[in-house]
Motif scaffolding. Structure first.
Motif, PDB file in Angstrom:
ATOM      1  N   ALA A 179      75.272 102.711  -2.149  1.00  0.00           N
ATOM      2  CA  ALA A 179      75.677 103.155  -0.816  1.00  0.00           C
ATOM      3  C   ALA A 179      76.516 102.093  -0.115  1.00  0.00           C
ATOM      4  O   ALA A 179      77.499 102.411   0.569  1.00  0.00           O
ATOM      5  N   THR A 180      76.149 100.817  -0.288  1.00  0.00           N
ATOM      6  CA  THR A 180      76.893  99.712   0.320  1.00  0.00           C
ATOM      7  C   THR A 180      78.294  99.601  -0.258  1.00  0.00           C
ATOM      8  O   THR A 180      79.270  99.345   0.464  1.00  0.00           O
ATOM      9  N   LEU A 181      78.422  99.817  -1.562  1.00  0.00           N
ATOM     10  CA  LEU A 181      79.725  99.762  -2.222  1.00  0.00           C
ATOM     11  C   LEU A 181      80.638 100.900  -1.778  1.00  0.00           C
ATOM     12  O   LEU A 181      81.854 100.729  -1.630  1.00  0.00           O
ATOM     13  N   LEU A 182      80.056 102.073  -1.547  1.00  0.00           N
ATOM     14  CA  LEU A 182      80.852 103.242  -1.166  1.00  0.00           C
ATOM     15  C   LEU A 182      81.271 103.227   0.299  1.00  0.00           C
ATOM     16  O   LEU A 182      82.261 103.866   0.680  1.00  0.00           O
ATOM     17  N   LEU A 183      80.550 102.496   1.110  1.00  0.00           N
ATOM     18  CA  LEU A 183      80.732 102.542   2.562  1.00  0.00           C
ATOM     19  C   LEU A 183      82.173 102.318   3.024  1.00  0.00           C
ATOM     20  O   LEU A 183      82.695 103.115   3.821  1.00  0.00           O
TER      21      LEU A 183
ATOM     22  N   LEU B 251      91.692  93.999  17.990  1.00  0.00           N
ATOM     23  CA  LEU B 251      90.576  93.232  17.435  1.00  0.00           C
ATOM     24  C   LEU B 251      89.676  94.143  16.608  1.00  0.00           C
ATOM     25  O   LEU B 251      89.319  95.245  17.046  1.00  0.00           O
ATOM     26  N   VAL B 252      89.321  93.667  15.424  1.00  0.00           N
ATOM     27  CA  VAL B 252      88.307  94.322  14.593  1.00  0.00           C
ATOM     28  C   VAL B 252      87.044  93.479  14.675  1.00  0.00           C
ATOM     29  O   VAL B 252      87.069  92.275  14.406  1.00  0.00           O
ATOM     30  N   MET B 253      85.926  94.109  15.064  1.00  0.00           N
ATOM     31  CA  MET B 253      84.640  93.416  15.090  1.00  0.00           C
ATOM     32  C   MET B 253      83.734  94.027  14.032  1.00  0.00           C
ATOM     33  O   MET B 253      83.673  95.253  13.902  1.00  0.00           O
ATOM     34  N   MET B 254      83.046  93.178  13.285  1.00  0.00           N
ATOM     35  CA  MET B 254      82.042  93.675  12.358  1.00  0.00           C
ATOM     36  C   MET B 254      80.906  92.658  12.243  1.00  0.00           C
ATOM     37  O   MET B 254      81.145  91.450  12.268  1.00  0.00           O
ATOM     38  N   PRO B 255      79.666  93.162  12.166  1.00  0.00           N
ATOM     39  CA  PRO B 255      78.533  92.269  11.934  1.00  0.00           C
ATOM     40  C   PRO B 255      78.148  92.286  10.461  1.00  0.00           C
ATOM     41  O   PRO B 255      78.590  93.143   9.697  1.00  0.00           O
ATOM     42  N   THR B 256      77.348  91.331  10.064  1.00  0.00           N
ATOM     43  CA  THR B 256      76.656  91.453   8.786  1.00  0.00           C
ATOM     44  C   THR B 256      75.195  91.757   9.085  1.00  0.00           C
ATOM     45  O   THR B 256      74.630  91.188  10.025  1.00  0.00           O
ATOM     46  N   PRO B 257      74.569  92.647   8.256  1.00  0.00           N
ATOM     47  CA  PRO B 257      75.168  93.380   7.138  1.00  0.00           C
ATOM     48  C   PRO B 257      75.964  94.592   7.620  1.00  0.00           C
ATOM     49  O   PRO B 257      75.797  94.982   8.779  1.00  0.00           O
TER      50      PRO B 257
ATOM     51  N   ALA C  87      95.942  93.033  13.456  1.00  0.00           N
ATOM     52  CA  ALA C  87      94.802  92.792  14.346  1.00  0.00           C
ATOM     53  C   ALA C  87      94.099  91.498  13.966  1.00  0.00           C
ATOM     54  O   ALA C  87      94.204  91.013  12.841  1.00  0.00           O
ATOM     55  N   LYS C  88      93.378  90.923  14.912  1.00  0.00           N
ATOM     56  CA  LYS C  88      92.494  89.800  14.640  1.00  0.00           C
ATOM     57  C   LYS C  88      91.119  90.348  14.239  1.00  0.00           C
ATOM     58  O   LYS C  88      90.762  91.478  14.575  1.00  0.00           O
ATOM     59  N   MET C  89      90.332  89.524  13.546  1.00  0.00           N
ATOM     60  CA  MET C  89      88.996  89.952  13.135  1.00  0.00           C
ATOM     61  C   MET C  89      87.949  88.976  13.628  1.00  0.00           C
ATOM     62  O   MET C  89      88.062  87.767  13.429  1.00  0.00           O
ATOM     63  N   TYR C  90      86.906  89.530  14.269  1.00  0.00           N
ATOM     64  CA  TYR C  90      85.768  88.734  14.721  1.00  0.00           C
ATOM     65  C   TYR C  90      84.536  89.143  13.911  1.00  0.00           C
ATOM     66  O   TYR C  90      84.128  90.297  13.941  1.00  0.00           O
ATOM     67  N   LEU C  91      83.948  88.179  13.200  1.00  0.00           N
ATOM     68  CA  LEU C  91      82.753  88.422  12.392  1.00  0.00           C
ATOM     69  C   LEU C  91      81.516  87.944  13.143  1.00  0.00           C
ATOM     70  O   LEU C  91      81.421  86.779  13.525  1.00  0.00           O
ATOM     71  N   VAL C  92      80.572  88.877  13.358  1.00  0.00           N
ATOM     72  CA  VAL C  92      79.277  88.528  13.942  1.00  0.00           C
ATOM     73  C   VAL C  92      78.334  88.266  12.767  1.00  0.00           C
ATOM     74  O   VAL C  92      77.784  89.194  12.182  1.00  0.00           O
ATOM     75  N   LEU C  93      78.196  87.014  12.386  1.00  0.00           N
ATOM     76  CA  LEU C  93      77.441  86.664  11.186  1.00  0.00           C
ATOM     77  C   LEU C  93      75.954  86.580  11.520  1.00  0.00           C
ATOM     78  O   LEU C  93      75.505  85.671  12.214  1.00  0.00           O
ATOM     79  N   ARG C  94      75.179  87.517  11.005  1.00  0.00           N
ATOM     80  CA  ARG C  94      73.722  87.504  11.179  1.00  0.00           C
ATOM     81  C   ARG C  94      73.061  87.252   9.811  1.00  0.00           C
ATOM     82  O   ARG C  94      72.607  86.171   9.546  1.00  0.00           O
TER      83      ARG C  94
ATOM     84  N   ALA D  29      74.005  99.567  11.517  1.00  0.00           N
ATOM     85  CA  ALA D  29      72.804  99.932  12.273  1.00  0.00           C
ATOM     86  C   ALA D  29      73.217 100.336  13.687  1.00  0.00           C
ATOM     87  O   ALA D  29      73.126  99.556  14.635  1.00  0.00           O
ATOM     88  N   VAL D  30      73.712 101.565  13.812  1.00  0.00           N
ATOM     89  CA  VAL D  30      74.198 102.060  15.111  1.00  0.00           C
ATOM     90  C   VAL D  30      73.448 103.340  15.454  1.00  0.00           C
ATOM     91  O   VAL D  30      73.724 104.406  14.904  1.00  0.00           O
ATOM     92  N   PRO D  31      72.449 103.260  16.335  1.00  0.00           N
ATOM     93  CA  PRO D  31      71.699 104.462  16.727  1.00  0.00           C
ATOM     94  C   PRO D  31      72.548 105.366  17.614  1.00  0.00           C
ATOM     95  O   PRO D  31      73.648 104.990  18.040  1.00  0.00           O
ATOM     96  N   ASN D  32      72.043 106.544  17.894  1.00  0.00           N
ATOM     97  CA  ASN D  32      72.682 107.425  18.860  1.00  0.00           C
ATOM     98  C   ASN D  32      72.616 106.745  20.226  1.00  0.00           C
ATOM     99  O   ASN D  32      71.550 106.634  20.828  1.00  0.00           O
TER     100      ASN D  32
END
Length: 399
Positions: A75-79, A98-104, A121-128, A9-12
């Protein structure tokens, strides 16, 4: 530090920011070299570009929002495969710290793992969202299905791959520990939702907006944001129906989503003239309009078994609006707002109890004012985006 943010969910960002891109901007403002990978927001927008001073790799994907379950799942599987191909095609230097990713979505862990293996790299998960359990709770998926088994395995892989996991609430942390006892619990820490602080309107401006909407003589109960299955809008309709005889109470709903048409149909069927539904406003306009509210509504389905913390509470806090929450018993959000003195709550589905809590607010303007101030002070002291940034940096151990 070089950071790659894998988002959905990344708007312009030249035109609009949400909670996640505000965090990206905070890293940028603190001198980090951060780039974003995200879906294209228009058919002709793809490849690497600069948005609000941040490099963003826009990736063509299948449509994922306001579509059926099958298309969304595919779409989620292909992402992750689309993201990897786009990174290779753009010849991005993957030597990130560092790799950052949120859920979903959880499937992007495939990309995060790839970058970790390649450069350490290290990974930081933003768990929502806690998926796939939230889909099971909403009866969008069976816990006995192969689809659930696949996504549950992917969820566990995500926790295993992560070096740090930021959870929304103490209840979130306890839930992850209980349901994933094989995981290293030391990875988990508290990362509440965040937002920048926006200036509030003067009372004269608030009165003008009330007049503009024809609500000068109304006690306004407002709901803003997504209108979907997680929000269980039937509970709000039931509350509005129970208040129909109190002529100055008015329910003002602003937003959109998959259940909006169903909501409007319910309002028609119940012949409610104390409810109005408006389309999404711009973020700035919505914050202004929200300040005319006497009470801010939050609604979550009673079927949830996972602790959800509604992000819309942030804007209510900022607007000094006391909260009335209709929520499941598994979230710790209700006890939290009572503890900080910012609102009241009732178990979702129990309309009479919820109405009783609304009446407490309706009859006590001083209590509403005090709760609004308490929420505002809590927001300023604990929930600013700058604090989320410092919280993450205090956890991350990157050379």
């Amino acid at each position: 530090m070089r950071i790659i943010y894998l988002g959905l969910a990344v708007p312009n960002m030249d035109h609009y920011h949400n909670m996640f891109t505000e965090l990206v901007a905070e890293f940028r403002d603190n001198g980090h070299d951060i780039m974003v990978v995200a879906p294209s927001y228009a058919p002709n927008i793809e490849g690497l570009q600069i948005e609000d001073g941040v490099p963003v790799l826009r990736v063509p994907t299948m449509k994922m929002f306001r579509v059926g379950k099958i298309q969304k799942g595919l779409a989620t599987l292909l992402l992750p495969y689309q993201y990897k191909r786009a990174l290779k095609k753009a010849k991005i230097d993957l030597n990130f710290d560092l790799v950052m990713m949120p859920t979903p979505p959880i499937t992007l862990v495939t990309v995060a793992s790839w970058i970790k293996r390649k450069y350490g790299a290290k990974m930081y998960l933003v768990l929502r969202d806690i998926f796939p359990q939230n889909a099971v709770d909403l009866q969008m998926m069976s816990a006995k299905s192969p689809v659930y088994s696949y996504f549950r395995k992917k969820e566990k892989e995500m926790y295993q791959t992560s070096d740090y996991i930021g959870c929304m609430s103490p209840g979130n942390i306890a839930y992850v520990k209980t349901h994933n006892p094989e995981q290293d619990a030391s990875k988990l820490h508290l990362l509440p939702n965040w937002s920048p602080l926006h200036p509030n309107l003067e009372q004269t401006e608030i009165n003008n907006i009330k007049e503009q909407y024809g609500l000068s003589d109304k006690f306004i109960v407002m709901f803003g944001g997504n209108i979907g299955k997680p929000q269980k809008m039937e509970n709000i309709v039931a509350l509005a129906k129970s208040c129909a005889a109190i002529k100055d109470i008015f329910f003002f709903i602003i937003g959109g989503g998959n259940e909006k048409q169903h909501l409007q149909q319910l309002i028609l069927e119940e012949k409610l003239d104390n409810v109005e539904v408006k389309d999404y406003l711009t973020r700035e306009e919505y914050f202004k309009v929200l300040q005319i509210a006497d009470v801010g509504l939050i609604s979550l389905s009673e079927d949830f078994t996972i602790p959800n913390i509604p992000s819309k509470s942030l804007v209510y806090f900022n607007a000094k609006v006391p909260i009335l929450a209709s929520i499941d018993v598994n979230t710790d959000f209700g006890p939290h707002i009572e503890e900080i003195g910012a609102g009241l709550w009732a178990e979702a589905g129990k309309t009479e109890v919820l109405k009783e809590k609304l009446m407490q607010l309706y009859h006590n303007p001083e209590k509403r004012r005090e709760m609004g101030e308490n929420g505002y002070n809590h927001f300023k002291s604990s929930l600013l985006v700058s604090m989320a940034y410092k919280n993450i940096m205090s956890q991350v151990n990157v050379k």
